[in-house]
Design a protein around this motif. Structure first.
Motif, PDB file in Angstrom:
ATOM      1  N   ASP A 185       0.849  -1.186   0.000  1.00 41.48           N
ATOM      2  CA  ASP A 185       0.000   0.000   0.000  1.00 41.48           C
ATOM      3  C   ASP A 185       0.886   1.238   0.000  1.00 41.48           C
ATOM      4  O   ASP A 185       1.297   1.735   1.046  1.00 41.48           O
ATOM      5  CB  ASP A 185      -0.920   0.005   1.223  1.00 41.48           C
ATOM      6  N   ILE A 186       1.196   1.729  -1.196  1.00 39.69           N
ATOM      7  CA  ILE A 186       2.131   2.854  -1.316  1.00 39.69           C
ATOM      8  C   ILE A 186       1.496   4.170  -0.900  1.00 39.69           C
ATOM      9  O   ILE A 186       2.196   5.159  -0.671  1.00 39.69           O
ATOM     10  CB  ILE A 186       2.678   2.969  -2.752  1.00 39.69           C
ATOM     11  N   ASN A 187       0.171   4.204  -0.792  1.00 45.29           N
ATOM     12  CA  ASN A 187      -0.500   5.448  -0.390  1.00 45.29           C
ATOM     13  C   ASN A 187      -0.143   5.843   1.039  1.00 45.29           C
ATOM     14  O   ASN A 187      -0.230   7.005   1.410  1.00 45.29           O
ATOM     15  CB  ASN A 187      -2.015   5.297  -0.532  1.00 45.29           C
ATOM     16  N   GLU A 188       0.226   4.838   1.833  1.00 46.67           N
ATOM     17  CA  GLU A 188       0.564   5.111   3.221  1.00 46.67           C
ATOM     18  C   GLU A 188       2.046   5.412   3.401  1.00 46.67           C
ATOM     19  O   GLU A 188       2.518   5.625   4.504  1.00 46.67           O
ATOM     20  CB  GLU A 188       0.172   3.910   4.098  1.00 46.67           C
ATOM     21  N   LEU A 189       2.802   5.409   2.308  1.00 53.05           N
ATOM     22  CA  LEU A 189       4.240   5.622   2.393  1.00 53.05           C
ATOM     23  C   LEU A 189       4.615   7.012   1.918  1.00 53.05           C
ATOM     24  O   LEU A 189       3.951   7.600   1.072  1.00 53.05           O
ATOM     25  CB  LEU A 189       4.974   4.596   1.526  1.00 53.05           C
ATOM     26  N   ASN A 190       5.687   7.537   2.478  1.00 51.56           N
ATOM     27  CA  ASN A 190       6.296   8.755   1.967  1.00 51.56           C
ATOM     28  C   ASN A 190       7.181   8.341   0.798  1.00 51.56           C
ATOM     29  O   ASN A 190       8.190   7.656   0.989  1.00 51.56           O
ATOM     30  CB  ASN A 190       7.125   9.437   3.060  1.00 51.56           C
ATOM     31  N   LEU A 191       6.793   8.724  -0.424  1.00 50.59           N
ATOM     32  CA  LEU A 191       7.455   8.213  -1.619  1.00 50.59           C
ATOM     33  C   LEU A 191       8.949   8.534  -1.627  1.00 50.59           C
ATOM     34  O   LEU A 191       9.771   7.671  -1.935  1.00 50.59           O
ATOM     35  CB  LEU A 191       6.780   8.780  -2.867  1.00 50.59           C
ATOM     36  N   GLU A 192       9.309   9.763  -1.263  1.00 52.13           N
ATOM     37  CA  GLU A 192      10.723  10.146  -1.278  1.00 52.13           C
ATOM     38  C   GLU A 192      11.534   9.300  -0.303  1.00 52.13           C
ATOM     39  O   GLU A 192      12.604   8.791  -0.641  1.00 52.13           O
ATOM     40  CB  GLU A 192      10.871  11.630  -0.924  1.00 52.13           C
ATOM     41  N   THR A 193      11.003   9.137   0.912  1.00 53.02           N
ATOM     42  CA  THR A 193      11.702   8.338   1.924  1.00 53.02           C
ATOM     43  C   THR A 193      11.820   6.885   1.484  1.00 53.02           C
ATOM     44  O   THR A 193      12.862   6.248   1.641  1.00 53.02           O
ATOM     45  CB  THR A 193      10.943   8.412   3.267  1.00 53.02           C
ATOM     46  N   GLU A 194      10.740   6.377   0.906  1.00 46.81           N
ATOM     47  CA  GLU A 194      10.710   4.982   0.489  1.00 46.81           C
ATOM     48  C   GLU A 194      11.666   4.730  -0.673  1.00 46.81           C
ATOM     49  O   GLU A 194      12.336   3.697  -0.726  1.00 46.81           O
ATOM     50  CB  GLU A 194       9.287   4.583   0.110  1.00 46.81           C
ATOM     51  N   ILE A 195      11.751   5.656  -1.618  1.00 48.10           N
ATOM     52  CA  ILE A 195      12.667   5.498  -2.750  1.00 48.10           C
ATOM     53  C   ILE A 195      14.110   5.442  -2.249  1.00 48.10           C
ATOM     54  O   ILE A 195      14.897   4.581  -2.689  1.00 48.10           O
ATOM     55  CB  ILE A 195      12.486   6.642  -3.769  1.00 48.10           C
ATOM     56  N   LYS A 196      14.460   6.335  -1.343  1.00 43.00           N
ATOM     57  CA  LYS A 196      15.826   6.335  -0.797  1.00 43.00           C
ATOM     58  C   LYS A 196      16.129   5.013  -0.081  1.00 43.00           C
ATOM     59  O   LYS A 196      17.220   4.460  -0.195  1.00 43.00           O
ATOM     60  CB  LYS A 196      15.999   7.507   0.168  1.00 43.00           C
ATOM     61  N   ARG A 197      15.131   4.502   0.660  1.00 38.20           N
ATOM     62  CA  ARG A 197      15.317   3.244   1.386  1.00 38.20           C
ATOM     63  C   ARG A 197      15.514   2.077   0.417  1.00 38.20           C
ATOM     64  O   ARG A 197      16.386   1.229   0.611  1.00 38.20           O
ATOM     65  CB  ARG A 197      14.099   2.970   2.281  1.00 38.20           C
ATOM     66  N   ILE A 198      14.716   2.076  -0.651  1.00 37.66           N
ATOM     67  CA  ILE A 198      14.789   0.977  -1.621  1.00 37.66           C
ATOM     68  C   ILE A 198      16.101   1.019  -2.398  1.00 37.66           C
ATOM     69  O   ILE A 198      16.723  -0.022  -2.643  1.00 37.66           O
ATOM     70  CB  ILE A 198      13.581   1.021  -2.570  1.00 37.66           C
ATOM     71  N   ILE A 199      16.536   2.213  -2.792  1.00 37.57           N
ATOM     72  CA  ILE A 199      17.814   2.318  -3.515  1.00 37.57           C
ATOM     73  C   ILE A 199      18.950   1.802  -2.637  1.00 37.57           C
ATOM     74  O   ILE A 199      19.830   1.066  -3.103  1.00 37.57           O
ATOM     75  CB  ILE A 199      18.076   3.774  -3.958  1.00 37.57           C
ATOM     76  N   LYS A 200      18.901   2.140  -1.359  1.00 35.68           N
ATOM     77  CA  LYS A 200      19.937   1.652  -0.422  1.00 35.68           C
ATOM     78  C   LYS A 200      19.876   0.127  -0.303  1.00 35.68           C
ATOM     79  O   LYS A 200      20.902  -0.552  -0.353  1.00 35.68           O
ATOM     80  CB  LYS A 200      19.721   2.297   0.955  1.00 35.68           C
ATOM     81  N   LYS A 201      18.653  -0.393  -0.198  1.00 31.55           N
ATOM     82  CA  LYS A 201      18.503  -1.833  -0.020  1.00 31.55           C
ATOM     83  C   LYS A 201      18.864  -2.588  -1.300  1.00 31.55           C
ATOM     84  O   LYS A 201      19.486  -3.653  -1.254  1.00 31.55           O
ATOM     85  CB  LYS A 201      17.063  -2.162   0.386  1.00 31.55           C
ATOM     86  N   SER A 202      18.483  -2.056  -2.441  1.00 33.24           N
ATOM     87  CA  SER A 202      18.816  -2.728  -3.703  1.00 33.24           C
ATOM     88  C   SER A 202      20.322  -2.687  -3.953  1.00 33.24           C
ATOM     89  O   SER A 202      20.890  -3.639  -4.493  1.00 33.24           O
ATOM     90  CB  SER A 202      18.060  -2.104  -4.879  1.00 33.24           C
ATOM     91  N   THR A 203      20.970  -1.601  -3.540  1.00 35.37           N
ATOM     92  CA  THR A 203      22.432  -1.524  -3.667  1.00 35.37           C
ATOM     93  C   THR A 203      23.098  -2.591  -2.807  1.00 35.37           C
ATOM     94  O   THR A 203      24.063  -3.240  -3.232  1.00 35.37           O
ATOM     95  CB  THR A 203      22.932  -0.123  -3.276  1.00 35.37           C
ATOM     96  N   GLU A 204      22.575  -2.775  -1.592  1.00 36.20           N
ATOM     97  CA  GLU A 204      23.111  -3.823  -0.704  1.00 36.20           C
ATOM     98  C   GLU A 204      22.923  -5.203  -1.331  1.00 36.20           C
ATOM     99  O   GLU A 204      23.812  -6.059  -1.268  1.00 36.20           O
ATOM    100  CB  GLU A 204      22.411  -3.756   0.659  1.00 36.20           C
ATOM    101  N   PHE A 205      21.754  -5.406  -1.932  1.00 37.15           N
ATOM    102  CA  PHE A 205      21.494  -6.681  -2.608  1.00 37.15           C
ATOM    103  C   PHE A 205      22.493  -6.901  -3.739  1.00 37.15           C
ATOM    104  O   PHE A 205      23.053  -7.992  -3.891  1.00 37.15           O
ATOM    105  CB  PHE A 205      20.057  -6.686  -3.156  1.00 37.15           C
ATOM    106  N   LEU A 206      22.726  -5.861  -4.547  1.00 36.48           N
ATOM    107  CA  LEU A 206      23.627  -5.993  -5.693  1.00 36.48           C
ATOM    108  C   LEU A 206      25.068  -6.240  -5.247  1.00 36.48           C
ATOM    109  O   LEU A 206      25.801  -7.002  -5.883  1.00 36.48           O
ATOM    110  CB  LEU A 206      23.545  -4.740  -6.564  1.00 36.48           C
ATOM    111  N   LEU A 207      25.459  -5.627  -4.144  1.00 37.52           N
ATOM    112  CA  LEU A 207      26.816  -5.861  -3.631  1.00 37.52           C
ATOM    113  C   LEU A 207      26.990  -7.317  -3.209  1.00 37.52           C
ATOM    114  O   LEU A 207      28.046  -7.917  -3.428  1.00 37.52           O
ATOM    115  CB  LEU A 207      27.097  -4.928  -2.445  1.00 37.52           C
ATOM    116  N   LYS A 208      25.959  -7.889  -2.624  1.00 42.75           N
ATOM    117  CA  LYS A 208      26.025  -9.309  -2.240  1.00 42.75           C
ATOM    118  C   LYS A 208      26.148 -10.200  -3.472  1.00 42.75           C
ATOM    119  O   LYS A 208      26.882 -11.187  -3.473  1.00 42.75           O
ATOM    120  CB  LYS A 208      24.775  -9.694  -1.441  1.00 42.75           C
ATOM    121  N   GLN A 209      25.416  -9.840  -4.529  1.00 43.10           N
ATOM    122  CA  GLN A 209      25.494 -10.618  -5.758  1.00 43.10           C
ATOM    123  C   GLN A 209      26.854 -10.441  -6.429  1.00 43.10           C
ATOM    124  O   GLN A 209      27.394 -11.384  -7.011  1.00 43.10           O
ATOM    125  CB  GLN A 209      24.375 -10.196  -6.722  1.00 43.10           C
ATOM    126  N   GLN A 210      27.414  -9.239  -6.329  1.00 43.37           N
ATOM    127  CA  GLN A 210      28.706  -8.975  -6.955  1.00 43.37           C
ATOM    128  C   GLN A 210      29.804  -9.821  -6.313  1.00 43.37           C
ATOM    129  O   GLN A 210      30.677 -10.351  -7.009  1.00 43.37           O
ATOM    130  CB  GLN A 210      29.037  -7.473  -6.842  1.00 43.37           C
TER     131      GLN A 210
END
Length: 568
Positions: A206-231
């Motif tokens: 439910d993205i309506n309950e999320l702050n989009l800017e905060t959530e995007i920053k969190r996801i970019i950080k988390k996806s970067t961590e995921f990619l580093l593990k794969q690397q």
């Protein structure tokens, strides 16, 4: 079981840590068999998915013995946990496949699988209903599609936990081949012909309950961590395991080979750009990747990089070369620059066509070496000659970044050819890439770089603004993250040419990407590339490629680029 236990007793002493794992797996197996037979054989009871998961994983639990054995023998017990997870996910996928394939037999034996129970209860059928009634409910309610979606998603996740085990990843991909063949068989029973496979991506956040800017920053950080593990693992899930059968004239010792050169180069270019946007990706990690890629120059041909570097029949190509040209503008590596310069010269001499486009495969007719002759024969008989708009666009974009002044005439003439291939609707019918938005994504970069506000750019812009789905995505059949990321990137690149405000459109696209990311920080793989027969028939899965790691890199790039566009 007794024989395998005897063999394991030779390898491990009675007090070895291995036997703790052995006992755990055996108990999981016994518990699963007991739960299934007591609760669901000959009796219809509630059957939720969590119980199914325990049964499915437990029934194949003894298959984890080799994982624990190798971990204990090598002293790398810390590797066991992730490989256990991979095996459990695969076991779940395998049980779903088995239940879907054998639904008639299970029904007649009154073995009420999770799938059968779900169909019977949700359609208010009785345990003694006719097989025809059950069949109508199964296919009419598209339960087969639900199960096939789930199987493929479980396989994608299983590969992400497979570490560096290429043989295990290859096995899972072969299993997916069987799964997708079953899908085609089931569709044919309906009298339907399926030309592509559609995943269900939405994770119902439910993205309506999320702050989009905060959530995007969190996801970019988390996806970067995921990619580093794969690397760290070498991006094993991103590898395209491609069939090169001896019956087709291929001469490599193995008939299934790993193709990772293009994808790692493509990924590194985007990761570098993500880093330049301010979303840090360690430079030492990028340097490791570039050294690996330089070392993967074709071993059979004296120039360039091939999609599969260790087979003579697949020559270097200008699409792979384009990624290396772009890398040479970002990394100061002498061997890279030397190889790129030689390859550009070869491509300009051998690939240019009379209409100012370029052939895909770099072939020198004057080269009479054994590898060159094999490559020319394979191109003539299997791959085919011809120019592809998206491949040419990538090559021209790379040349413009590399040295626009030097190649200005070549670039501008080829752009005219690319524009001529554009469909009236605004997209390009790509030869290799499945997405309708990919070529526009590359061309938008060219037009921005060269500041070309032309009719082609306008057609791309209008096509994208016209085709956004109600859920904020782009792409057919409800959209997907890959097409959405390509469309967002194009909008950002072209927006300055037009007065219209596209912030809301970009925000909706970003919100869709936020809603489709998995908890682990990755997006489920979308089909990206198709070779040969796989271009028109998605049942030829070894000729097509998708990857969760690759999709995550593209989505992280699109998310980062779109986000910066709306806050600046």
């Amino acid at each position: 079981m007794q024989y395998s236990t005897k063999l394991l007793s030779i390898l491990f002493k009675y007090d070895d840590e291995f036997w703790t794992y052995f006992e755990k797996y055996y108990k999981e197996y016994i518990a699963a068999i007991k739960m299934e037979t007591e609760n669901h054989y000959g009796i219809m009871k509630d059957f939720d998915y969590s119980e199914f998961s325990k049964i499915a994983r437990g029934k194949l639990a003894v298959g984890k013995y080799p994982i624990a054995a190798l971990g204990c023998l090598s002293g790398k017990v810390e590797k066991i946990v992730e490989l256990e997870k991979s095996h459990d996910l695969f076991a779940e996928a395998f049980q779903l496949y088995d239940d879907l394939r054998d639904w008639k037999e299970d029904f007649n034996l009154k073995h009420y699988s999770w799938l059968l129970t779900k169909i019977i209860k949700e359609n208010n059928l009785s345990e003694d209903c006719q097989e025809k009634e059950l069949s109508n409910a199964l296919f009419g309610g598209k339960y087969d599609v639900l199960v096939l979606d789930k199987i493929n998603m479980l396989c994608e996740e299983a590969m992400l936990y497979a570490g560096r085990s290429n043989s295990w990843i290859r096995y899972i991909k072969y299993f997916q081949l069987k799964v997708n063949r079953l899908m085609f068989d089931l569709y044919s029973l309906r009298g339907n012909k399926l030309t592509s496979y559609i995943y269900s991506y939405m994770n119902n956040r439910d993205i309506n309950e999320l702050n989009l800017e905060t959530e995007i920053k969190r996801i970019i950080k988390k996806s970067t961590e995921f990619l580093l593990k794969q690397q760290v693992k070498g991006y094993p899930e991103m590898t395209h395991w491609m069939a090169f059968p001896h019956s087709h004239g291929y001469t490599a010792e193995e008939e299934c080979l790993e193709c990772d050169v293009f994808w790692k180069a493509f990924a590194l270019n985007l990761i570098y750009d993500i880093n330049k946007m301010g979303f840090a990706f360690p430079e030492e990690v990028m340097n490791q990747d570039i050294e690996y890629l330089i070392s993967r120059k074709s071993i059979y041909h004296t120039y360039g990089w091939s999609y599969c570097y260790n087979i003579p029949e697949l020559p270097p190509d200008i699409d792979t070369l384009s990624e290396f040209i772009k890398l040479s503008t970002k990394f100061d590596k002498d061997l890279l620059k030397k190889g790129v310069e030689e390859s550009i010269n070869k491509a300009l001499r051998c690939n240019k066509r009379d209409d100012n486009s370029f052939e895909t495969y770099i072939l020198d007719e004057n080269d009479l070496s054994d590898a060159s002759i094999k490559a020319q024969r394979a191109t003539r008989n299997i791959y085919g000659f011809g120019a592809s708009p998206e491949v040419n666009a990538n090559f021209i974009h790379a040349l413009a970044l590399y040295d626009f002044d030097k190649y200005k005439d070549i670039i501008e003439k080829c752009i005219e050819w690319i524009i001529d291939q554009q469909c009236e609707e605004g997209f390009w019918d790509s030869s290799y890439y499945i997405s309708n938005y990919y070529c526009g994504y590359i061309c938008s970069k060219i037009f921005k770089l060269l500041d070309k506000n032309n009719k082609s750019a306008e057609k791309i812009y209008k096509y994208i603004t016209r085709t956004q789905n109600l859920n904020g995505s782009w792409g057919e059949n409800g959209g997907n993250p890959l097409d959405t990321s390509f469309a967002i990137s194009s909008l950002v690149d072209l927006r300055d040419f037009y007065d219209k405000n596209v912030d809301e459109m970009i925000k909706k696209g970003l919100a869709y990407l936020v809603s489709t990311v998995n908890e682990g920080g990755y997006w489920t793989g979308c089909e990206f590339l198709a070779f040969g027969k796989g271009r028109k028939d998605s049942s030829v899965q070894m000729m097509r490629h998708r990857s969760s790691t690759l999709t995550t890199i593209v989505c992280t790039y699109g998310l980062s680029k779109g986000f910066l566009s709306i806050i600046q």
